[in-house]
Write a protein that holds these residues in place. Sequence first.
Motif, PDB file in Angstrom:
ATOM      1  N   ALA A 295       0.740 -19.243   7.346  1.00  0.00           N
ATOM      2  CA  ALA A 295       0.053 -18.596   6.140  1.00  0.00           C
ATOM      3  C   ALA A 295       0.074 -17.065   6.107  1.00  0.00           C
ATOM      4  N   PHE A 296       0.723 -16.525   4.932  1.00  0.00           N
ATOM      5  CA  PHE A 296       0.680 -15.064   4.909  1.00  0.00           C
ATOM      6  C   PHE A 296       0.239 -14.479   3.615  1.00  0.00           C
ATOM      7  N   PHE A 297      -0.099 -13.402   3.227  1.00  0.00           N
ATOM      8  CA  PHE A 297      -0.152 -12.864   1.877  1.00  0.00           C
ATOM      9  C   PHE A 297       0.633 -11.308   1.991  1.00  0.00           C
ATOM     10  N   ALA A 298       1.167 -11.253   0.690  1.00  0.00           N
ATOM     11  CA  ALA A 298       1.866 -10.000   0.537  1.00  0.00           C
ATOM     12  C   ALA A 298       1.103  -9.003  -0.397  1.00  0.00           C
ATOM     13  N   LEU A 299       1.118  -7.787  -0.295  1.00  0.00           N
ATOM     14  CA  LEU A 299       0.673  -6.713  -0.769  1.00  0.00           C
ATOM     15  C   LEU A 299       1.658  -5.857  -1.153  1.00  0.00           C
ATOM     16  N   LEU A 313      -1.962  -1.963  -2.677  1.00  0.00           N
ATOM     17  CA  LEU A 313      -2.854  -2.375  -3.872  1.00  0.00           C
ATOM     18  C   LEU A 313      -3.763  -3.709  -3.215  1.00  0.00           C
ATOM     19  N   GLY A 314      -4.885  -3.661  -3.127  1.00  0.00           N
ATOM     20  CA  GLY A 314      -6.011  -4.535  -2.500  1.00  0.00           C
ATOM     21  C   GLY A 314      -5.955  -4.766  -1.121  1.00  0.00           C
ATOM     22  N   GLY A 344     -10.279   0.586   6.732  1.00  0.00           N
ATOM     23  CA  GLY A 344     -10.014  -0.770   6.845  1.00  0.00           C
ATOM     24  C   GLY A 344      -9.084  -1.238   5.784  1.00  0.00           C
ATOM     25  N   ALA A 345      -9.800  -2.635   5.525  1.00  0.00           N
ATOM     26  CA  ALA A 345      -8.860  -3.278   4.313  1.00  0.00           C
ATOM     27  C   ALA A 345      -9.750  -3.115   3.147  1.00  0.00           C
ATOM     28  N   GLY A 346      -9.536  -2.525   2.071  1.00  0.00           N
ATOM     29  CA  GLY A 346     -10.189  -2.317   1.082  1.00  0.00           C
ATOM     30  C   GLY A 346     -10.318  -3.175  -0.312  1.00  0.00           C
ATOM     31  N   GLU A 347     -11.022  -3.152  -1.181  1.00  0.00           N
ATOM     32  CA  GLU A 347     -11.010  -4.170  -2.147  1.00  0.00           C
ATOM     33  C   GLU A 347     -10.263  -3.645  -3.223  1.00  0.00           C
ATOM     34  N   VAL A 348      -9.666  -2.467  -3.454  1.00  0.00           N
ATOM     35  CA  VAL A 348      -8.785  -2.053  -4.390  1.00  0.00           C
ATOM     36  C   VAL A 348      -7.500  -1.427  -3.688  1.00  0.00           C
ATOM     37  N   GLN A 349      -7.488  -0.988  -2.687  1.00  0.00           N
ATOM     38  CA  GLN A 349      -6.719  -0.386  -1.789  1.00  0.00           C
ATOM     39  C   GLN A 349      -6.808  -0.491  -0.368  1.00  0.00           C
TER      40      GLN A 349
END
Length: 406
Positions: A295-299, A313-314, A344-349
Amino acid sequence: MATERDTLRRRLDRATAHLEPPIAVVDLDAFDANAGALITQAAGKPVRIASKSLRCRALLGRALAEPGWRGVMTYTLAEAIWLVRTGVTDDALVGYPTAERHALAELAADAGLAAAICLMVDSTAQLDLIDTVAAAGRRAEIRTCLDLDASWRPMAGAFGGRLHVGTRRSPVHSAGAAGALAAAIGQRPGFRLVGLMSYEAQIAGLGDAPPRQAVRGATIRLLQRHSYRELVHRRAAAVAAVREHADLEFVNGGGTGSVALTAADPAVTEITAGSGLYGPALFDAYRTWRPRPAAFFALPVVRRPTARMATLLGGGWVASGPADPARLPTPWLPSGLRLTGTEGAGEVQTPVTGVAAESLRVGDRVWFRHAKAGELAEHVGELHLVGADRVEGTVPTYRGEGRAFL
């Protein structure tokens, strides 16, 4: 020479070129391979699928269609009712006690649902709650499963029971307490005790080879060995004590991180697993078996603040549990990326750095792995199923079907 991860990146990019990120995908080849590997580890014992690790009806059905997978462990009663009514399963074990009054009323009013769903209990107070919703004699019989605490409490007598290794779950820890609760359930009209469950989180849910932490890994492995030996004896005694008062249909144990070990326990008749189907990043810290990432997600890359950094983004899809860096998503493709310590991993960036960041351009994609499994599905409405180098189908997550159970 192209690495395996380079090949995977090209395959995912080709398959999803027509889709706009952020997107989430499941690699069907890896998913199916993981499903088969978990069954092999279970050594002939059926595996019950943990729905919270997938949160997608289509993929629950895909796993259940394979030999060796049987039944679902859900995380809420409302979810169990939905999965039964929609035909995903006719064997749902609710993994946690419930106080969902509306769902309890629906269960109590439908004999078919009551026959397909089993509720988790660890106290007569939970039986009292059910009776306030629908009194015995005016409702269907409620099937129950006793939750035996599987945590390890070494030297509990010397330290007053304060040393606790594992999660804080059921108050029922000893065989005597299990037998006493089984007797109490047996004396209550309108209830039937059919199962016993014990989840050894300190073994199944704790990686024994944390990266760059050799001493901690050795300590974890030592604790897990002692904990397992203690649990095998205590679980057998608890099952025997409960069987004096109930005809048990199943004894459930384990999780993805302990399938083979739990299957070796003679008292256990079925294993629960789910996270291993997706292969999230936390399971990279296990020695015995590491699932294939599925399972992966792409930004998308949206800017380049410096020559050695790209901003996406995100991305703030942080896993539940203790607040530490291990709960952050992992930038996986291209290899050679890392999150920054300040953002880290941000809400919008989400800025990423590392050697691979230098070659990223605006519009490129970065593929992540979530730290855990099913929580990924809470951020997207659909999962794109990738086979070879194309999308073979797109299926809704629970969220995509308008369902948010927790």
